[in-house]
Design a protein around this motif. Structure first.
Motif, PDB file in Angstrom:
ATOM      1  N   GLN A   1       1.226  -0.803  -0.284  1.00 39.03           N
ATOM      2  CA  GLN A   1       0.394   0.122  -0.227  1.00 39.03           C
ATOM      3  C   GLN A   1       0.969   0.928  -0.234  1.00 39.03           C
ATOM      4  OE1 GLN A   1      -2.296  -0.973   3.601  1.00 39.03           O
ATOM      5  NE2 GLN A   1      -4.497  -0.178   1.530  1.00 39.03           N
ATOM      6  N   LYS A   2       1.922   1.261   0.325  1.00 39.29           N
ATOM      7  CA  LYS A   2       2.822   2.669   0.710  1.00 39.29           C
ATOM      8  C   LYS A   2       4.086   2.463   0.217  1.00 39.29           C
ATOM      9  CE  LYS A   2       5.383   0.945   4.683  1.00 39.29           C
ATOM     10  NZ  LYS A   2       6.448   0.789   6.254  1.00 39.29           N
ATOM     11  N   ALA A   3       3.972   1.276  -1.153  1.00 38.38           N
ATOM     12  CA  ALA A   3       5.474   1.010  -1.551  1.00 38.38           C
ATOM     13  C   ALA A   3       5.798   2.222  -2.490  1.00 38.38           C
ATOM     14  CB  ALA A   3       5.337  -0.139  -2.677  1.00 38.38           C
ATOM     15  N   ALA A   4       4.698   3.250  -3.452  1.00 36.15           N
ATOM     16  CA  ALA A   4       5.302   4.248  -4.053  1.00 36.15           C
ATOM     17  C   ALA A   4       5.306   5.598  -3.381  1.00 36.15           C
ATOM     18  CB  ALA A   4       3.917   4.125  -5.418  1.00 36.15           C
ATOM     19  N   VAL A   5       5.389   5.656  -2.568  1.00 36.57           N
ATOM     20  CA  VAL A   5       5.437   6.508  -1.632  1.00 36.57           C
ATOM     21  C   VAL A   5       6.741   7.276  -0.391  1.00 36.57           C
ATOM     22  CG1 VAL A   5       2.847   7.439  -1.595  1.00 36.57           C
ATOM     23  CG2 VAL A   5       4.019   6.218   0.826  1.00 36.57           C
ATOM     24  N   GLY A   6       6.832   7.795  -0.040  1.00 42.14           N
ATOM     25  CA  GLY A   6       8.380   7.964   0.681  1.00 42.14           C
ATOM     26  C   GLY A   6       9.692   8.157  -0.006  1.00 42.14           C
ATOM     27  N   ARG A   7      10.474   7.707   0.581  1.00 35.70           N
ATOM     28  CA  ARG A   7      11.792   7.797   0.226  1.00 35.70           C
ATOM     29  C   ARG A   7      12.905   5.988  -0.324  1.00 35.70           C
ATOM     30  NH1 ARG A   7      15.968   9.430   4.604  1.00 35.70           N
ATOM     31  NH2 ARG A   7      15.385   8.162   5.606  1.00 35.70           N
ATOM     32  N   LEU A   8      11.785   5.380  -0.050  1.00 37.18           N
ATOM     33  CA  LEU A   8      11.869   4.119  -0.384  1.00 37.18           C
ATOM     34  C   LEU A   8      11.364   3.706  -1.156  1.00 37.18           C
ATOM     35  CD1 LEU A   8      13.637   3.227   3.104  1.00 37.18           C
ATOM     36  CD2 LEU A   8      15.200   4.085   1.248  1.00 37.18           C
ATOM     37  N   THR A   9      11.526   3.879  -2.626  1.00 35.94           N
ATOM     38  CA  THR A   9      10.556   3.257  -3.954  1.00 35.94           C
ATOM     39  C   THR A   9      11.371   2.714  -4.972  1.00 35.94           C
ATOM     40  OG1 THR A   9      11.163   5.556  -4.932  1.00 35.94           O
ATOM     41  CG2 THR A   9       9.311   5.176  -3.303  1.00 35.94           C
ATOM     42  N   GLY A  10      12.409   2.209  -4.404  1.00 34.68           N
ATOM     43  CA  GLY A  10      13.258   1.395  -5.239  1.00 34.68           C
ATOM     44  C   GLY A  10      12.793  -0.008  -5.935  1.00 34.68           C
ATOM     45  N   VAL A  11      12.153  -0.696  -5.134  1.00 30.93           N
ATOM     46  CA  VAL A  11      10.964  -1.746  -5.454  1.00 30.93           C
ATOM     47  C   VAL A  11      10.523  -1.591  -6.414  1.00 30.93           C
ATOM     48  CG1 VAL A  11      10.562  -3.854  -5.260  1.00 30.93           C
ATOM     49  CG2 VAL A  11      12.299  -3.241  -3.887  1.00 30.93           C
ATOM     50  N   TYR A  12       9.394  -0.470  -5.744  1.00 32.96           N
ATOM     51  CA  TYR A  12       7.876   0.261  -6.837  1.00 32.96           C
ATOM     52  C   TYR A  12       9.079   0.382  -8.084  1.00 32.96           C
ATOM     53  CZ  TYR A  12       3.651   2.223  -8.299  1.00 32.96           C
ATOM     54  OH  TYR A  12       2.733   2.663  -8.903  1.00 32.96           O
ATOM     55  N   ARG A  13       9.896   1.149  -7.963  1.00 32.22           N
ATOM     56  CA  ARG A  13       9.830   1.500  -9.636  1.00 32.22           C
ATOM     57  C   ARG A  13      10.232   0.960 -10.114  1.00 32.22           C
ATOM     58  NH1 ARG A  13      14.397   4.820  -8.567  1.00 32.22           N
ATOM     59  NH2 ARG A  13      13.950   5.238  -6.695  1.00 32.22           N
ATOM     60  N   LYS A  14      11.432  -0.261  -9.666  1.00 34.40           N
ATOM     61  CA  LYS A  14      11.323  -1.923 -10.715  1.00 34.40           C
ATOM     62  C   LYS A  14      10.795  -2.693 -11.254  1.00 34.40           C
ATOM     63  CE  LYS A  14      13.944  -5.670  -9.841  1.00 34.40           C
ATOM     64  NZ  LYS A  14      14.836  -6.435  -8.659  1.00 34.40           N
ATOM     65  N   TYR A  15       9.743  -2.315  -9.995  1.00 37.11           N
ATOM     66  CA  TYR A  15       8.641  -3.408 -11.034  1.00 37.11           C
ATOM     67  C   TYR A  15       7.137  -2.271 -11.363  1.00 37.11           C
ATOM     68  CZ  TYR A  15       9.850  -7.374  -8.520  1.00 37.11           C
ATOM     69  OH  TYR A  15      11.594  -8.583  -8.742  1.00 37.11           O
ATOM     70  N   ASN A  16       7.338  -1.186 -11.877  1.00 35.38           N
ATOM     71  CA  ASN A  16       7.089  -0.234 -12.235  1.00 35.38           C
ATOM     72  C   ASN A  16       6.626  -0.391 -14.292  1.00 35.38           C
ATOM     73  OD1 ASN A  16       4.047   0.687 -12.778  1.00 35.38           O
ATOM     74  ND2 ASN A  16       4.950   2.873 -12.391  1.00 35.38           N
ATOM     75  N   THR A  17       7.989  -1.262 -14.546  1.00 29.11           N
ATOM     76  CA  THR A  17       8.425  -1.492 -15.611  1.00 29.11           C
ATOM     77  C   THR A  17       7.416  -2.708 -16.628  1.00 29.11           C
ATOM     78  OG1 THR A  17       9.684  -2.686 -15.026  1.00 29.11           O
ATOM     79  CG2 THR A  17      10.065  -0.196 -15.083  1.00 29.11           C
TER      80      THR A  17
END
Length: 233
Positions: free
Chosen positions: A189-205
């Motif tokens: 739920q919080k993967a796309a917010v805050g400073r630590l979004t590396g995993v979200y950006r990786k899997y948002n491709t």
């Protein structure tokens, strides 16, 4: 600080196009080393880089050279510092590089779940979210893997999918997975917010099928809250 380090290493791992096993072993080496040896803050990144170097030597055919590590650390460390830390980590861990990580269990559990590529990608998104979170270290690697598969199933299909086959291969019942699964949904739920979004950006491709865009299985959190309330009453 650990979360920042792991989030960054996930990006480095992706940039170098390394094997999945390498990432999981890297995190395993870091956690086992830090459990035995305290380090000053400025050397934490050095520990992470050297752990990835060691994992590459164990898992990869082609290993990044030390100059690559110096470059990605913005020349924060010298060659001699990297070699000294490599020696320190290996001696601290007594050269024990071969412990089971969540990845070992993931491969078997995904097969038991009769997974397709969409479920595969989402499951790996879930478990990489777990790698970043310190509180997930309380769970055994096998339970983390099983809960990630289960959470991904619920996210995609909206219904409980934990079959007898999954239970037999994982040795975990659905009820045993709920606490961990609930926490994973929270991270999703919080993967796309805050400073630590590396995993979200990786899997948002497109490479990973935009797995990060999946709607979190909020009903799991709500169900688990109800179960805990009923048990306490």
């Amino acid at each position: 600080m650990r979360a920042i380090l792991i989030d960054w290493l996930i990006e480095v791992h992706h940039k170098f196009d390394l094997q999945p096993e390498t990432l999981f072993l890297t995190v395993n080496l870091i956690d086992r080393f830090l459990a035995k040896q305290s380090v000053i803050r400025k050397n934490l990144q050095l520990v992470g880089l050297v752990a990835m170097l060691l994992a590459c030597k164990f898992e990869e055919v082609s290993v990044p050279i030390i100059d690559d590590l110096i470059f990605i650390s913005d020349k924060a460390y010298s060659r001699s510092q990297i070699l000294a830390m490599e020696k320190q980590i290996l001696n601290t861990l007594e050269f024990n590089m071969s412990l089971p990580t969540p990845y070992v269990f993931m491969k078997r559990f995904i097969k038991a779940a009769q997974s397709d590529s969409k479920l595969d990608q989402l499951t790996f998104f879930m478990i990489e979210l777990c790698l970043v979170e310190y509180e997930m270290l309380k769970f055994p690697p096998s339970l983390l893997a099983a809960a990630s598969v289960y959470t991904a199933q619920c996210t995609l299909y909206g219904l409980r999918q934990w079959s007898k086959t999954c239970e037999w291969h994982t040795h975990y019942t659905e009820d045993q997975l709920l606490e961990c699964s609930r926490m994973i949904v929270g991270y999703h739920q919080k993967a796309a917010v805050g400073r630590l979004t590396g995993v979200y950006r990786k899997y948002n491709t497109s490479k990973f099928g935009y797995a990060a865009k999946s709607e979190p299985a909020k009903f799991l959190v709500e169900e688990t809250d109800m179960i805990f309330e009923n048990n306490s009453s």
